[in-house]
Design an enzyme around this catalytic site. Sequence first.
Site, PDB file in Angstrom:
ATOM      1  N   ASP A 167       0.816  -1.212   0.000  1.00 32.34           N
ATOM      2  CA  ASP A 167       0.000   0.000   0.000  1.00 32.34           C
ATOM      3  C   ASP A 167       0.850   1.261   0.000  1.00 32.34           C
ATOM      4  OD1 ASP A 167       0.934  -0.522   2.560  1.00 32.34           O
ATOM      5  OD2 ASP A 167      -1.034  -0.878   3.415  1.00 32.34           O
ATOM      6  N   ASN A 180      -7.325  -2.546  14.376  1.00 35.58           N
ATOM      7  CA  ASN A 180      -8.734  -2.829  14.054  1.00 35.58           C
ATOM      8  C   ASN A 180      -8.876  -4.049  13.140  1.00 35.58           C
ATOM      9  OD1 ASN A 180      -7.794  -1.890  11.638  1.00 35.58           O
ATOM     10  ND2 ASN A 180      -9.181  -0.145  11.485  1.00 35.58           N
ATOM     11  N   HIS A 223      -7.192  -4.494  10.304  1.00 37.09           N
ATOM     12  CA  HIS A 223      -6.917  -4.281   8.875  1.00 37.09           C
ATOM     13  C   HIS A 223      -5.635  -4.989   8.463  1.00 37.09           C
ATOM     14  CE1 HIS A 223      -4.619  -0.216   9.611  1.00 37.09           C
ATOM     15  NE2 HIS A 223      -3.745  -1.179   9.440  1.00 37.09           N
ATOM     16  N   GLU A 237      -9.794  -1.909   5.432  1.00 34.11           N
ATOM     17  CA  GLU A 237     -10.375  -1.537   6.713  1.00 34.11           C
ATOM     18  C   GLU A 237     -11.653  -2.340   6.980  1.00 34.11           C
ATOM     19  OE1 GLU A 237      -8.630   0.190   8.552  1.00 34.11           O
ATOM     20  OE2 GLU A 237      -8.040   2.133   7.784  1.00 34.11           O
TER      21      GLU A 237
HETATM   22  C1  F6R Z   1       1.543  -1.394   6.122  1.00 40.55           C
HETATM   23  C2  F6R Z   1       0.271  -2.052   6.250  1.00 40.55           C
HETATM   24  C3  F6R Z   1      -0.515  -2.023   7.516  1.00 40.55           C
HETATM   25  C4  F6R Z   1       0.326  -2.373   8.744  1.00 40.55           C
HETATM   26  C5  F6R Z   1      -0.521  -2.314  10.012  1.00 40.55           C
HETATM   27  C6  F6R Z   1       0.298  -2.577  11.249  1.00 40.55           C
HETATM   28  O1  F6R Z   1       2.076  -1.558   4.819  1.00 40.55           O
HETATM   29  O2  F6R Z   1      -0.186  -2.602   5.296  1.00 40.55           O
HETATM   30  O3  F6R Z   1      -1.598  -2.902   7.411  1.00 40.55           O
HETATM   31  O4  F6R Z   1       0.865  -3.657   8.589  1.00 40.55           O
HETATM   32  O5  F6R Z   1      -1.126  -1.064  10.115  1.00 40.55           O
HETATM   33  O6  F6R Z   1       1.199  -1.542  11.423  1.00 40.55           O
HETATM   34  P1  F6R Z   1       2.328  -1.616  12.552  1.00 40.55           P
HETATM   35  O7  F6R Z   1       3.271  -2.687  12.124  1.00 40.55           O
HETATM   36  O8  F6R Z   1       2.968  -0.257  12.528  1.00 40.55           O
HETATM   37  O9  F6R Z   1       1.645  -1.927  13.826  1.00 40.55           O
END
Ligand code: F6R
Length: 235
Positions: free
Chosen positions: A67, A136, A138, A143
């Site tokens: 992303d 959450n 995701h 989301e």
């Molecule tokens: C990032 C991504 C997100 C993260 C998620 C966890 O490329 O796709 O889904 O993996 O938000 O983020 P952290 O590792 O910072 O807790």
Amino acid sequence: MKLIKTKNYEEMSQKAANVVSSVVTLKPDCVLGLATGDTPVGMYRILAERNKKGDLDFKNIKTVNLDEYVGLSAEHPQSYQYFMNQNLYSKVNLSSNNTHIPDGLAKDPEQECKRYEELIYSLGGIELLVLGIGNNGHIAFNEPDDSFPKETHVVKLTEDTRRVNGRFFDSLDEVPYYAISMGMKSIMSARAIMLLASGEVKKKILYESIYGPITPMVPASVLQLHPNLLVITDQ
Ligand code: F6R
């Protein structure tokens, strides 16, 4: 599903780096799907150390990231392109032609999603996809919603995600409202998936994702349906 529980973040990162290393060694020209965020930073550090020592070669490896924020340039310190440059690309012998992230500045983001989706398939699909999980549930920027988005798409970030990710920005106002994200079909098409989760804050959502009902309200729960899912987490 295979679940590996480790003592702490460092051990989780070591184990994750071992998995990536074996895939890179066995299939030195394959496609890796990669995540940004705090979770994989330790894994990237270890991979970079192994590459520096000459134990791991990324010369012919291709990467596709999950992303990118809409509206942030590659030079913006909070863009995912910048993150990848800092944490991996500049530290290993990946060829710049072989690293791919959705273009957050594309004039036509919908067209960029289409291009990115086609790119993943033209590269031959993802051999191993590394995922983190949001508080959450995701994965990538898929989301909680009423349905699972399928292909690479433009997503409106939830206020929760903007607030959580706001920790990296000077103020909440600067956090983009939109991102380009791989969808569930793109994710589930990976031949193997490795989900990493670290810390108390992820405990409940990880449990719900891998043992609870499969629902788009907990996007990561769809991973239960993947035939080759590895989860690595710390105690
Ligand atoms: C990032 C991504 C997100 C993260 C998620 C966890 O490329 O796709 O889904 O993996 O938000 O983020 P952290 O590792 O910072 O807790």
